[in-house]
Design an enzyme around this catalytic site. Structure first.
Site, PDB file in Angstrom:
ATOM      1  N   GLU A  97       1.448  -1.180   0.118  1.00 37.69           N
ATOM      2  CA  GLU A  97       0.131  -0.048   0.024  1.00 37.69           C
ATOM      3  C   GLU A  97       0.675   1.206  -0.216  1.00 37.69           C
ATOM      4  O   GLU A  97       2.159   1.032   0.535  1.00 37.69           O
ATOM      5  CB  GLU A  97      -1.320   0.166   1.451  1.00 37.69           C
ATOM      6  CG  GLU A  97      -2.073  -0.781   1.586  1.00 37.69           C
ATOM      7  CD  GLU A  97      -2.971  -1.178  -0.123  1.00 37.69           C
ATOM      8  OE1 GLU A  97      -2.871  -0.121  -0.559  1.00 37.69           O
ATOM      9  OE2 GLU A  97      -3.409  -2.369  -0.082  1.00 37.69           O
ATOM     10  N   CYS A 156      -7.681  -1.877   8.259  1.00 37.66           N
ATOM     11  CA  CYS A 156      -6.612  -1.601   7.517  1.00 37.66           C
ATOM     12  C   CYS A 156      -6.027  -1.008   7.440  1.00 37.66           C
ATOM     13  O   CYS A 156      -4.552  -0.617   7.913  1.00 37.66           O
ATOM     14  CB  CYS A 156      -5.965  -2.386   6.340  1.00 37.66           C
ATOM     15  SG  CYS A 156      -6.592  -4.877   7.215  1.00 37.66           S
ATOM     16  N   HIS A 159      -1.509  -5.745   1.586  1.00 38.34           N
ATOM     17  CA  HIS A 159      -2.576  -6.437   1.878  1.00 38.34           C
ATOM     18  C   HIS A 159      -2.180  -7.665   0.837  1.00 38.34           C
ATOM     19  O   HIS A 159      -1.360  -7.571  -0.109  1.00 38.34           O
ATOM     20  CB  HIS A 159      -3.333  -5.492   1.283  1.00 38.34           C
ATOM     21  CG  HIS A 159      -4.804  -5.195   2.045  1.00 38.34           C
ATOM     22  ND1 HIS A 159      -5.156  -4.036   2.070  1.00 38.34           N
ATOM     23  CD2 HIS A 159      -5.761  -5.718   3.330  1.00 38.34           C
ATOM     24  CE1 HIS A 159      -5.535  -3.581   2.722  1.00 38.34           C
ATOM     25  NE2 HIS A 159      -6.399  -4.303   3.129  1.00 38.34           N
TER      26      HIS A 159
HETATM   27  N1  PCA Z   1      -8.383  -7.013   6.420  1.00 38.58           N
HETATM   28  C1  PCA Z   1      -9.612  -6.300   6.405  1.00 38.58           C
HETATM   29  C2  PCA Z   1      -9.366  -5.749   8.047  1.00 38.58           C
HETATM   30  C3  PCA Z   1      -7.904  -7.073   8.845  1.00 38.58           C
HETATM   31  C4  PCA Z   1      -7.978  -7.476   7.272  1.00 38.58           C
HETATM   32  O1  PCA Z   1      -7.728  -8.285   7.505  1.00 38.58           O
HETATM   33  C5  PCA Z   1      -8.840  -5.007   5.774  1.00 38.58           C
HETATM   34  O2  PCA Z   1      -8.850  -4.868   4.474  1.00 38.58           O
HETATM   35  O3  PCA Z   1      -9.156  -3.415   6.197  1.00 38.58           O
END
Ligand code: PCA
Length: 197
Positions: free
Chosen positions: A77, A138, A162
């Protein structure tokens, strides 16, 4: 070098979260101290726990990892926004709330994003930069890490990765997945990138 790497508990009806399963299996390169923690999928709880971990361990780098079901690649990200939206595991419902009232609208990752992506790609792993971590927990954790480092005068690099679903999560679903071991390798690439900087 000391690195804090976090994953998340399951959420959204899933019984596992590949982010934590992968973080648990990551090996640090020689000479690196790696601290691993599993964060709750709650806006308030995750923020509080992350700040406490940063205060306690004073890491040189904070890499938070979460699941992004539906993505085909491991995504590093680039930017966190000052917005919370969604219902968390405590049933707290956020609608258009800032992560921090009066805070910057957006904060950029201080990780070497492109270097991490290209190291993963060099190992044959599907990896990309992402311009949105969403507005759920996240993104909130990424924003919090960057803001907390800034407020506490820490020069720790902070950012967020991610990861896709793993195959067992996609049974009966039309969604892409990636083997857990490949995700682990991708996370190890992030640590290798730091150790050769
Ligand atoms: N993904 C979520 C929150 C926890 C996770 O593993 C997100 O992308 O916000």
């Amino acid at each position: 070098m000391k690195v804090l790497m976090t994953g998340f508990m399951p959420f959204g009806g899933e019984s596992i979260n590949p982010s934590w399963l992968a973080v648990e299996k990551v090996h640090a390169p020689e000479g690196m101290e790696l601290i691993k923690k599993e964060l709750p999928v709650t806006f308030h709880g995750a923020r509080k726990e992350l700040c406490a971990l940063m205060d306690e361990h004073r890491p040189d780098c904070v890499i938070c990892v979460g699941q992004a079901g539906g993505r085909k690649a491991v995504t590093v990200e680039y930017v966190a926004i000052n917005l919370m939206d969604g219902v968390d595991n405590d049933d707290v419902c956020m609608r258009d709330e800032p992560v921090e009232a009066g805070g910057e609208n957006a904060l950029f990752s201080t990780l070497p994003v492109w270097e991490m992506v290209s190291r993963m790609q060099g190992k044959g792993i599907a990896a990309a930069r992402s311009l949105s971590a969403g507005a759920y927990v996240c993104n909130c954790v990424m924003y919090t890490a960057l803001s907390h480092a800034e407020k506490t005068g820490s020069d720790a690099w902070c950012g967020f990765i991610h990861v896709p679903y793993i195959p067992e999560q996609t049974v009966g679903k039309e969604a892409p997945s990636m083997p857990l071991d490949t995700i682990v390798q991708a996370l190890e690439c992030t640590l290798e990138t730091l150790s050769v900087l």
